[in-house]
Design an enzyme around this catalytic site. Structure first.
Site, PDB file in Angstrom:
ATOM      1  N   THR A 194       6.780   1.288   9.664  1.00  0.00           N
ATOM      2  CA  THR A 194       7.015  -0.157   9.798  1.00  0.00           C
ATOM      3  C   THR A 194       8.069  -0.547   8.765  1.00  0.00           C
ATOM      4  O   THR A 194       9.255  -0.458   9.027  1.00  0.00           O
ATOM      5  CB  THR A 194       5.709  -0.958   9.632  1.00  0.00           C
ATOM      6  OG1 THR A 194       5.045  -0.556   8.431  1.00  0.00           O
ATOM      7  CG2 THR A 194       4.788  -0.731  10.822  1.00  0.00           C
ATOM      8  N   THR A 254       9.554 -11.624  11.169  1.00  0.00           N
ATOM      9  CA  THR A 254      10.807 -12.014  11.863  1.00  0.00           C
ATOM     10  C   THR A 254      11.780 -10.876  11.902  1.00  0.00           C
ATOM     11  O   THR A 254      11.754  -9.905  12.342  1.00  0.00           O
ATOM     12  CB  THR A 254      11.506 -13.161  11.144  1.00  0.00           C
ATOM     13  OG1 THR A 254      11.751 -12.743   9.785  1.00  0.00           O
ATOM     14  CG2 THR A 254      10.653 -14.387  11.147  1.00  0.00           C
ATOM     15  N   LYS A 289       2.085   6.895   7.108  1.00  0.00           N
ATOM     16  CA  LYS A 289       2.952   5.742   6.959  1.00  0.00           C
ATOM     17  C   LYS A 289       2.277   4.780   5.997  1.00  0.00           C
ATOM     18  O   LYS A 289       1.060   4.747   5.862  1.00  0.00           O
ATOM     19  CB  LYS A 289       3.244   5.061   8.292  1.00  0.00           C
ATOM     20  CG  LYS A 289       2.066   4.393   8.982  1.00  0.00           C
ATOM     21  CD  LYS A 289       1.656   3.002   8.507  1.00  0.00           C
ATOM     22  CE  LYS A 289       2.817   2.048   8.475  1.00  0.00           C
ATOM     23  NZ  LYS A 289       2.374   0.705   7.958  1.00  0.00           N
ATOM     24  N   ASN A 344       8.334  -9.119   2.440  1.00  0.00           N
ATOM     25  CA  ASN A 344       7.107  -9.701   2.978  1.00  0.00           C
ATOM     26  C   ASN A 344       7.276 -11.148   3.395  1.00  0.00           C
ATOM     27  O   ASN A 344       6.511 -11.631   4.243  1.00  0.00           O
ATOM     28  CB  ASN A 344       5.980  -9.544   1.959  1.00  0.00           C
ATOM     29  CG  ASN A 344       5.467  -8.125   1.945  1.00  0.00           C
ATOM     30  OD1 ASN A 344       4.713  -7.716   2.818  1.00  0.00           O
ATOM     31  ND2 ASN A 344       5.883  -7.345   0.959  1.00  0.00           N
ATOM     32  N   THR A 402      -3.000   0.027   3.619  1.00  0.00           N
ATOM     33  CA  THR A 402      -2.443  -0.219   4.951  1.00  0.00           C
ATOM     34  C   THR A 402      -1.638   0.983   5.351  1.00  0.00           C
ATOM     35  O   THR A 402      -0.440   1.025   5.241  1.00  0.00           O
ATOM     36  CB  THR A 402      -1.569  -1.452   5.023  1.00  0.00           C
ATOM     37  OG1 THR A 402      -1.212  -1.638   6.392  1.00  0.00           O
ATOM     38  CG2 THR A 402      -0.331  -1.382   4.235  1.00  0.00           C
ATOM     39  N   GLU A 445       7.092  -1.140  -0.893  1.00  0.00           N
ATOM     40  CA  GLU A 445       8.111  -2.120  -0.512  1.00  0.00           C
ATOM     41  C   GLU A 445       8.870  -2.634  -1.740  1.00  0.00           C
ATOM     42  O   GLU A 445       8.293  -3.275  -2.620  1.00  0.00           O
ATOM     43  CB  GLU A 445       7.458  -3.279   0.232  1.00  0.00           C
ATOM     44  CG  GLU A 445       6.965  -2.856   1.601  1.00  0.00           C
ATOM     45  CD  GLU A 445       6.101  -3.888   2.292  1.00  0.00           C
ATOM     46  OE1 GLU A 445       5.987  -3.823   3.521  1.00  0.00           O
ATOM     47  OE2 GLU A 445       5.536  -4.747   1.596  1.00  0.00           O
TER      48      GLU A 445
END
Length: 393
Positions: A142, A393, A168, A388, A179, A265
């Site tokens: 992702t 979007t 992942k 985040n 997650t 991230e």
């Protein structure tokens, strides 16, 4: 990467948007002994609920997974969609529906685009003829910036076997679990009850000692399939090869877990947190996780600020037993704190140099006992907020 009896495929189904692999299939030519670990979040996605139900039998022959949509908080329709996806794959493979596991990752609260998935299933099954495990690692990404894979080879009773894994995860990473999705396949023959035990242990020593941002997801799933096609006598608790298999499995999972942290991230730092000298192992892990999850500590890592006070504060509120007058703290081998006080001298300058590195270790010695724990974390950067803020979007 080849594991006897396993086939792989991934296609573009445009689950969230076109232009990438996002629908994958792992297939064992024979039903495999299986075990799984799932999120502890009380809000569980449809595929997690279905997976927890099916894994009780300890058998699996296929895993179908999509990225881009979590199929979480989608009610009855979400369960219907998970079951239909499973049924379509089972029919295409000519296997029983109840030995197909379903996994999803992505945006929460949106229904799966079933029309697109239905069209993609035949292509997915056709792709087993030439797909690779690497394709699966790409299809489950992702916000990941790179695919995560690991492999180990071993022998049982002189018979060679392979353990391979993909995972992942980049954000919403917090133990119990994170997650993340992780799929481990091995051609070794393994006793069912022992596989469940050793897989749980390996998860505790890997995926449950990492944190990127302290958030636990709705979709966390780790599955292992052992199809026995290497041809070895089944490995169990009393097998002479049990320790080697356990070590190989733990190495695969720990490598994948560390890769997840390194790909956090917006992460620019990979940090090993060691707490030793605690009154118990549980206390050591509690203190280490408090450090790993502290936003103030993590932003200091990003800013390369040797702010040892934030670390001591995290230890102090963690709930672990602490005597502030005994604590020592190190950045790599640079002592920053001695007996609860700043070490002085050139510690600030040398400590700041350590924090400029991409990877470093923070060690806290509580000097209260023999308890020790290690966890892995990353820093918290501007990019984490940007990623985040725009995730849907």
């Amino acid at each position: 990467m080849s594991v006897k009896g396993f086939k792989f495929a991934a296609v573009e189904a445009a689950v969230k948007k076109p232009g990438r692999l996002d629908f994958g299939l792992i297939f064992s030519e024979a039903p495999a002994v299986a075990a799984g670990v799932f999120t502890t979040n009380k809000v569980k996605a449809a595929p997690v609920l279905l997976g927890m139900e099916r894994i009780q039998e300890g058998v699996c022959q296929a895993i179908v997974v999509n990225s881009g949509n979590a199929n979480a908080c989608t009610g009855t329709r979400g369960m219907d969609d998970a079951r239909e996806t499973s049924r379509l794959v089972a029919e295409g493979l000519c296997i029983s529906d109840d030995i197909v596991q379903v996994a999803s990752t992505g945006v929460i609260g949106q229904a799966l685009p079933m029309e697109r998935l239905r069209k993609a299933v035949p292509k997915l099954i056709e792709g087993l003829a030439g797909g690779t495990f690497e394709d699966i690692s790409c299809a489950i990404m992702t916000t990941d910036t790179f695919p995560k894979m690991e492999v180990r080879h071993g022998e049982a009773s002189g018979v060679p076997y392979t353990i391979a894994g993909v995972a992942k995860g980049a954000g919403m990473i917090m133990p119990n679990m994170a997650t993340m999705l992780a799929f481990i396949v091995t051609d070794a023959a393994v006793e069912r009850s022992w596989l469940k035990k050793v897989f749980s242990e390996a998860n505790d020593a890997s995926f449950n000692i990492i944190s990127v941002d302290g958030d636990t997801s709705t979709n966390d799933t780790a599955l292992i399939l052992a199809n026995g096609m290497a041809g070895n006598p089944a490995i169990g608790e009393e097998s002479k090869d049990a320790d080697i298999f356990r070590a190989n499995l733990q190495e695969v999972l720990l490598s994948l877990a560390q890769q997840i942290v390194k790909d956090g991230e917006g992460a620019t730092k990979f940090v090993r947190i060691i707490v030793k000298g605690a009154s118990s192992v549980a206390d050591a892990k509690t203190a280490a996780m408090a450090i790993a999850n502290s936003s103030l500590v993590k932003t200091a890592f990003f800013g390369q600020d040797a702010n040892w006070g934030r670390i001591l504060a995290a230890v102090g509120y963690s709930g672990a037993q602490v005597d502030a007058d005994r604590v020592a703290l190190f950045f790599d081998d640079v002592q920053m704190v001695q007996n609860g006080f700043f070490a002085g001298g050139t510690a600030e300058e040398l400590g700041s140099r350590v924090l400029k590195k991409k990877e470093f270790t923070v060690t806290v010695d509580l000097k209260l006992g023999q308890g020790k724990a290690t966890v892995y974390t990353s820093d918290l950067s501007y990019d984490y907020v940007k990623i985040n803020a725009d995730y849907r979007t």
